[in-house]
Design a protein around this motif. Structure first.
Motif, PDB file in Angstrom:
ATOM      1  N   GLU A   1      23.034  30.092 -24.355  1.00  0.00           N
ATOM      2  CA  GLU A   1      22.430  29.809 -23.055  1.00  0.00           C
ATOM      3  C   GLU A   1      22.830  28.431 -22.535  1.00  0.00           C
ATOM      4  O   GLU A   1      23.127  28.262 -21.343  1.00  0.00           O
ATOM      5  CB  GLU A   1      20.905  29.908 -23.159  1.00  0.00           C
ATOM      6  CG  GLU A   1      20.408  31.339 -23.311  1.00  0.00           C
ATOM      7  CD  GLU A   1      18.901  31.418 -23.510  1.00  0.00           C
ATOM      8  OE1 GLU A   1      18.277  30.354 -23.735  1.00  0.00           O
ATOM      9  OE2 GLU A   1      18.355  32.531 -23.454  1.00  0.00           O
ATOM     10  N   GLU A   2      22.855  27.459 -23.428  1.00  0.00           N
ATOM     11  CA  GLU A   2      23.243  26.102 -23.013  1.00  0.00           C
ATOM     12  C   GLU A   2      24.704  26.065 -22.563  1.00  0.00           C
ATOM     13  O   GLU A   2      25.050  25.408 -21.580  1.00  0.00           O
ATOM     14  CB  GLU A   2      23.022  25.127 -24.172  1.00  0.00           C
ATOM     15  CG  GLU A   2      23.278  23.674 -23.797  1.00  0.00           C
ATOM     16  CD  GLU A   2      23.003  22.722 -24.954  1.00  0.00           C
ATOM     17  OE1 GLU A   2      23.517  21.594 -24.897  1.00  0.00           O
ATOM     18  OE2 GLU A   2      22.287  23.104 -25.907  1.00  0.00           O
ATOM     19  N   PHE A   3      25.561  26.799 -23.277  1.00  0.00           N
ATOM     20  CA  PHE A   3      26.991  26.801 -22.966  1.00  0.00           C
ATOM     21  C   PHE A   3      27.259  27.367 -21.566  1.00  0.00           C
ATOM     22  O   PHE A   3      28.118  26.868 -20.833  1.00  0.00           O
ATOM     23  CB  PHE A   3      27.737  27.629 -24.020  1.00  0.00           C
ATOM     24  CG  PHE A   3      29.229  27.621 -23.868  1.00  0.00           C
ATOM     25  CD1 PHE A   3      29.987  26.570 -24.360  1.00  0.00           C
ATOM     26  CD2 PHE A   3      29.884  28.669 -23.235  1.00  0.00           C
ATOM     27  CE1 PHE A   3      31.371  26.562 -24.211  1.00  0.00           C
ATOM     28  CE2 PHE A   3      31.266  28.668 -23.082  1.00  0.00           C
ATOM     29  CZ  PHE A   3      32.009  27.609 -23.581  1.00  0.00           C
ATOM     30  N   TYR A   4      26.511  28.424 -21.185  1.00  0.00           N
ATOM     31  CA  TYR A   4      26.776  29.097 -19.906  1.00  0.00           C
ATOM     32  C   TYR A   4      25.819  28.675 -18.793  1.00  0.00           C
ATOM     33  O   TYR A   4      25.934  29.165 -17.660  1.00  0.00           O
ATOM     34  CB  TYR A   4      26.698  30.616 -20.092  1.00  0.00           C
ATOM     35  CG  TYR A   4      27.778  31.166 -20.997  1.00  0.00           C
ATOM     36  CD1 TYR A   4      29.089  31.299 -20.554  1.00  0.00           C
ATOM     37  CD2 TYR A   4      27.491  31.549 -22.304  1.00  0.00           C
ATOM     38  CE1 TYR A   4      30.085  31.796 -21.378  1.00  0.00           C
ATOM     39  CE2 TYR A   4      28.474  32.056 -23.147  1.00  0.00           C
ATOM     40  CZ  TYR A   4      29.772  32.170 -22.677  1.00  0.00           C
ATOM     41  OH  TYR A   4      30.763  32.661 -23.500  1.00  0.00           O
ATOM     42  N   HIS A   5      24.899  27.768 -19.093  1.00  0.00           N
ATOM     43  CA  HIS A   5      23.853  27.409 -18.139  1.00  0.00           C
ATOM     44  C   HIS A   5      24.409  26.963 -16.781  1.00  0.00           C
ATOM     45  O   HIS A   5      23.917  27.385 -15.725  1.00  0.00           O
ATOM     46  CB  HIS A   5      22.979  26.299 -18.734  1.00  0.00           C
ATOM     47  CG  HIS A   5      21.945  25.769 -17.790  1.00  0.00           C
ATOM     48  ND1 HIS A   5      20.832  26.509 -17.410  1.00  0.00           N
ATOM     49  CD2 HIS A   5      21.855  24.582 -17.114  1.00  0.00           C
ATOM     50  CE1 HIS A   5      20.121  25.804 -16.567  1.00  0.00           C
ATOM     51  NE2 HIS A   5      20.704  24.632 -16.377  1.00  0.00           N
ATOM     52  N   GLN A   6      25.450  26.138 -16.806  1.00  0.00           N
ATOM     53  CA  GLN A   6      25.987  25.586 -15.561  1.00  0.00           C
ATOM     54  C   GLN A   6      26.635  26.648 -14.669  1.00  0.00           C
ATOM     55  O   GLN A   6      26.835  26.426 -13.472  1.00  0.00           O
ATOM     56  CB  GLN A   6      27.027  24.492 -15.869  1.00  0.00           C
ATOM     57  CG  GLN A   6      26.487  23.321 -16.678  1.00  0.00           C
ATOM     58  CD  GLN A   6      25.414  22.543 -15.932  1.00  0.00           C
ATOM     59  OE1 GLN A   6      25.411  22.487 -14.706  1.00  0.00           O
ATOM     60  NE2 GLN A   6      24.476  21.960 -16.669  1.00  0.00           N
ATOM     61  N   LYS A   7      26.966  27.801 -15.241  1.00  0.00           N
ATOM     62  CA  LYS A   7      27.670  28.839 -14.478  1.00  0.00           C
ATOM     63  C   LYS A   7      26.724  29.855 -13.848  1.00  0.00           C
ATOM     64  O   LYS A   7      27.154  30.684 -13.043  1.00  0.00           O
ATOM     65  CB  LYS A   7      28.666  29.558 -15.385  1.00  0.00           C
ATOM     66  CG  LYS A   7      29.717  28.623 -15.994  1.00  0.00           C
ATOM     67  CD  LYS A   7      30.698  29.385 -16.861  1.00  0.00           C
ATOM     68  CE  LYS A   7      31.748  28.437 -17.451  1.00  0.00           C
ATOM     69  NZ  LYS A   7      32.777  29.133 -18.235  1.00  0.00           N
ATOM     70  N   MET A   8      25.457  29.824 -14.263  1.00  0.00           N
ATOM     71  CA  MET A   8      24.510  30.864 -13.852  1.00  0.00           C
ATOM     72  C   MET A   8      24.399  30.987 -12.330  1.00  0.00           C
ATOM     73  O   MET A   8      24.471  32.082 -11.772  1.00  0.00           O
ATOM     74  CB  MET A   8      23.130  30.588 -14.452  1.00  0.00           C
ATOM     75  CG  MET A   8      23.002  30.964 -15.903  1.00  0.00           C
ATOM     76  SD  MET A   8      22.864  32.744 -16.109  1.00  0.00           S
ATOM     77  CE  MET A   8      22.802  32.825 -17.902  1.00  0.00           C
ATOM     78  N   ASP A   9      24.181  29.868 -11.648  1.00  0.00           N
ATOM     79  CA  ASP A   9      23.974  29.924 -10.196  1.00  0.00           C
ATOM     80  C   ASP A   9      25.175  30.543  -9.495  1.00  0.00           C
ATOM     81  O   ASP A   9      25.017  31.366  -8.574  1.00  0.00           O
ATOM     82  CB  ASP A   9      23.717  28.515  -9.637  1.00  0.00           C
ATOM     83  CG  ASP A   9      22.353  27.967 -10.050  1.00  0.00           C
ATOM     84  OD1 ASP A   9      21.481  28.781 -10.413  1.00  0.00           O
ATOM     85  OD2 ASP A   9      22.178  26.733 -10.037  1.00  0.00           O
ATOM     86  N   ALA A  10      26.389  30.183  -9.930  1.00  0.00           N
ATOM     87  CA  ALA A  10      27.600  30.729  -9.303  1.00  0.00           C
ATOM     88  C   ALA A  10      27.718  32.226  -9.562  1.00  0.00           C
ATOM     89  O   ALA A  10      28.122  32.992  -8.671  1.00  0.00           O
ATOM     90  CB  ALA A  10      28.834  29.998  -9.835  1.00  0.00           C
ATOM     91  N   TRP A  11      27.349  32.649 -10.760  1.00  0.00           N
ATOM     92  CA  TRP A  11      27.402  34.085 -11.068  1.00  0.00           C
ATOM     93  C   TRP A  11      26.421  34.873 -10.196  1.00  0.00           C
ATOM     94  O   TRP A  11      26.760  35.933  -9.670  1.00  0.00           O
ATOM     95  CB  TRP A  11      27.081  34.325 -12.548  1.00  0.00           C
ATOM     96  CG  TRP A  11      28.175  33.892 -13.482  1.00  0.00           C
ATOM     97  CD1 TRP A  11      29.474  33.661 -13.180  1.00  0.00           C
ATOM     98  CD2 TRP A  11      28.038  33.638 -14.895  1.00  0.00           C
ATOM     99  NE1 TRP A  11      30.172  33.278 -14.306  1.00  0.00           N
ATOM    100  CE2 TRP A  11      29.324  33.260 -15.360  1.00  0.00           C
ATOM    101  CE3 TRP A  11      26.974  33.691 -15.789  1.00  0.00           C
ATOM    102  CZ2 TRP A  11      29.549  32.935 -16.699  1.00  0.00           C
ATOM    103  CZ3 TRP A  11      27.195  33.385 -17.108  1.00  0.00           C
ATOM    104  CH2 TRP A  11      28.464  33.001 -17.565  1.00  0.00           C
ATOM    105  N   PHE A  12      25.206  34.346 -10.043  1.00  0.00           N
ATOM    106  CA  PHE A  12      24.230  35.017  -9.182  1.00  0.00           C
ATOM    107  C   PHE A  12      24.744  35.081  -7.741  1.00  0.00           C
ATOM    108  O   PHE A  12      24.551  36.082  -7.048  1.00  0.00           O
ATOM    109  CB  PHE A  12      22.879  34.295  -9.239  1.00  0.00           C
ATOM    110  CG  PHE A  12      21.964  34.805 -10.332  1.00  0.00           C
ATOM    111  CD1 PHE A  12      21.092  35.853 -10.091  1.00  0.00           C
ATOM    112  CD2 PHE A  12      21.990  34.232 -11.595  1.00  0.00           C
ATOM    113  CE1 PHE A  12      20.258  36.328 -11.106  1.00  0.00           C
ATOM    114  CE2 PHE A  12      21.162  34.699 -12.612  1.00  0.00           C
ATOM    115  CZ  PHE A  12      20.288  35.754 -12.378  1.00  0.00           C
ATOM    116  N   ALA A  13      25.416  34.029  -7.310  1.00  0.00           N
ATOM    117  CA  ALA A  13      25.914  33.974  -5.926  1.00  0.00           C
ATOM    118  C   ALA A  13      27.012  34.997  -5.664  1.00  0.00           C
ATOM    119  O   ALA A  13      27.220  35.414  -4.514  1.00  0.00           O
ATOM    120  CB  ALA A  13      26.430  32.567  -5.612  1.00  0.00           C
ATOM    121  N   GLU A  14      27.733  35.418  -6.707  1.00  0.00           N
ATOM    122  CA  GLU A  14      28.814  36.414  -6.512  1.00  0.00           C
ATOM    123  C   GLU A  14      28.267  37.764  -6.076  1.00  0.00           C
ATOM    124  O   GLU A  14      28.980  38.569  -5.471  1.00  0.00           O
ATOM    125  CB  GLU A  14      29.624  36.574  -7.798  1.00  0.00           C
ATOM    126  CG  GLU A  14      30.559  35.409  -8.090  1.00  0.00           C
ATOM    127  CD  GLU A  14      31.574  35.760  -9.176  1.00  0.00           C
ATOM    128  OE1 GLU A  14      32.049  36.914  -9.214  1.00  0.00           O
ATOM    129  OE2 GLU A  14      31.899  34.870  -9.990  1.00  0.00           O
TER     130      GLU A  14
END
Length: 560
Positions: free
Chosen positions: A539-552
């Protein structure tokens, strides 16, 4: 529990079999050059007693903590036995640890000596660990050790006459097992000789173990599961143990052993399944398996090619395995049995019985084990294999063990009317969405069963809905690199996600799945040595990417 008075501890067992069946082969060790070495019970006892003589000459303090670091090998077990027979305490170290964690364990355990075993710096942590070994810590190199500048086991055996072993008492401290730890610093779980050997009689009642059995040792001996299933059982019942040389030779090693009992983790059972279906697609299997006579012959051939045609007890544990895969093996004629245990009870807790298994459950309590559901749905277990406590951490021991002696497992579960236990998640795995709703990730992960998915992780704390991160199997990644239709796979994954969501509460429905780029492994800290996901690390490794993934706003997101 009934323990043979001639086999009070694992050390007693070695000398019992050395006297009773001295010429029977106990351990078979393969080497990188293709040769193998057989070690009989008499030879094992002789080598152990010669190393005892050397350990005695070092004048170590009584009950010194002695570390074993290395991949599984015949001499890993012999080193364990030598430590015990010299009156000391063994401390296994996972060969895949990073240097910082290894340094912590060496310091925290008060290590006085290190047995350095099979390591090569390729699929283990040696290149990092070697810089964290204290300069003043004495080292003995076992065969296949990466160092040749220390006293070597083989030379010490040649230089010393056998010493009389100092056999331990059942309630002496035998070992400190540092948990692989899906979170935080590892804890030192203390086991006595009694808690270790207590599993043997219970397993006998379940699986009728005899000296004629055979096992292949390849899961980390630093973990209690392999220590209980292979080391302790083989010593108690006197059967033959084979070792694996490497991942590349694993199939060959398995064919050599032809195990009658085989314990593995879901990731390997899945790899076997994917390997078979790559050569014999499921549609073709369905046709062939249903042809009278021929179907039976084809199934036997598949098991023979896997090296499991002699296997009468097949066990899976450490993480859930889908009902689809379990039923596939059963259709082949291999009754795959789920079981459950922890470092804190030496892996001795629950198991499905042959002929009485319930898919999706980890079975009923083993002989001598009690269970109940505590506060918040947490599973509590009292076992003959229960630890003495955590080393240097009485506060944590009191926190994890109830006043009436039950271990708080940290797992959530349900017990049905027949006493079968079903694991529903980890207490600490729960997370809240941004809507304030709790999500329990494990049941969702268990329902995602696409054959090309090697491992999945549901995340999404403080997001509107959960998402699912998916690591494709090695075979699937290779197929994509070779031109497999990515769009077709994407449609299949999206459909699987729909099927999963159909059984979810509205707040649990997975918004999308992400096919991740980088493999999750023990080496990069994403998996424990028993192949469980380290959820907090992922979760920590991918945390910064979450918002961008949701935005896709896509059902399937590709990271590559």
């Amino acid at each position: 529990m009934t323990i043979d008075p001639q086999k009070l501890t694992s050390a007693h067992c070695l000398f019992y079999w050395a006297e009773k069946t001295p010429d029977n082969v106990y351990l078979t060790q393969p080497f990188p050059d293709g040769r193998t070495e057989d070690i009989t019970w008499a030879q094992a006892a002789d080598q152990v007693c010669r190393i005892v003589a050397y350990l005695n000459s070092l004048d170590l303090p009584e009950r010194s903590k002695i570390v074993i670091l290395g991949k599984n090998s015949a001499h890993w077990i012999l080193a364990d036995l030598a430590i015990w027979s010299a009156g000391h305490v063994s401390v296994p170290l996972y060969p895949t640890l990073n240097g910082d964690t290894a340094a912590y364990v060496l310091d925290h355990s008060d290590a006085k000596l290190l047995f350095l075993g099979k390591l090569d710096g390729k699929a283990d942590g040696w290149n990092d660990i070697k810089h964290h070994i204290p300069q003043d810590l004495p080292i003995i190199s076992l065969p296949l050790s990466p160092r040749d500048d220390t006293p070597k086991w083989i030379d010490l055996v040649a230089q010393h006459a056998p010493a009389k072993p100092r056999l331990p008492a059942p309630d002496d401290l035998a070992t400190i097992v540092y948990t692989s730890g899906s979170t935080g610093r590892p804890k030192g779980v203390m086991h006595s000789f009694r808690t270790m050997i207590s599993v043997a009689d219970g397993l006998q009642q379940l699986f009728q173990v005899t000296p004629a059995d055979r096992m292949l040792s390849y899961l980390p001996l630093a973990h209690v599961a392999e220590r209980a299933a292979v080391e302790t059982q083989s010593l108690y019942y006197g059967f033959h143990v084979y070792f694996a040389n490497s991942l590349d030779t694993f199939q060959e090693d398995l064919q050599r052993a032809r195990p009658t009992m085989f314990f593995s983790v879901p990731r390997l059972w899945m790899k076997f399944y994917l390997g078979v279906t790559a050569k014999l697609p499921l549609k073709k299997q369905k046709v062939l398996f249903n042809i009278p006579v021929l179907g039976g012959l084809v199934k036997k051939k598949v098991l023979k090619q896997l090296g499991l045609d002699h296997c009468r007890v097949a066990l899976t544990g450490a993480a859930p395995l889908s009902a689809e895969i379990i039923n596939w093996y059963r259709n082949l004629g291999l009754e795959l049995l789920e079981l459950y245990g922890m470092s804190e009870n030496f892996g001795y807790s629950h198991a499905n019985r042959p002929g009485q298994a319930k898919v999706g459950c980890v079975g009923v309590p083993n002989p001598g084990v009690e269970h109940r559901i505590g506060e918040g749905g947490e599973i509590e277990v009292r076992s003959p294999g229960q630890m003495l406590g955590y080393y240097k951490n009485e506060e944590k021991t009191k926190e994890d063990v109830t006043s009436d002696g039950f271990l708080r497992t940290g797992d959530m579960g349900e017990i049905d009317a027949q006493g079968y236990l079903r694991i529903t998640g980890r207490v600490k795995d729960l997370f809240k969405t941004s809507k304030g709703k709790y999500v329990v990730p494990v049941p969702i992960e268990n329902r995602f069963n696409h054959p090309m998915a090697e491992v999945v992780c549901v995340a999404g704390a403080n997001q509107p809905q959960p998402c699912l991160m998916l690591l494709l199997s090695e075979e699937a990644r290779a197929a994509l690199d070779s031109g497999m239709d990515r769009n077709a796979l994407e449609q299949e994954l999206a459909q699987e996600l729909e099927d999963v969501n159909a059984a979810c509460e509205p707040h649990e429905k997975v918004a999308f799945l992400v096919v991740v780029k980088d493999p999750w492994s023990m080496e990069n800290g994403m998996l424990t040595p028993t192949m469980k996901i380290k959820r907090n690390v992922i979760e920590e490794f991918y945390h910064q990417k979450m918002d961008a993934w949701f935005a896709e706003n896509r059902r399937v997101v590709w990271e590559f």
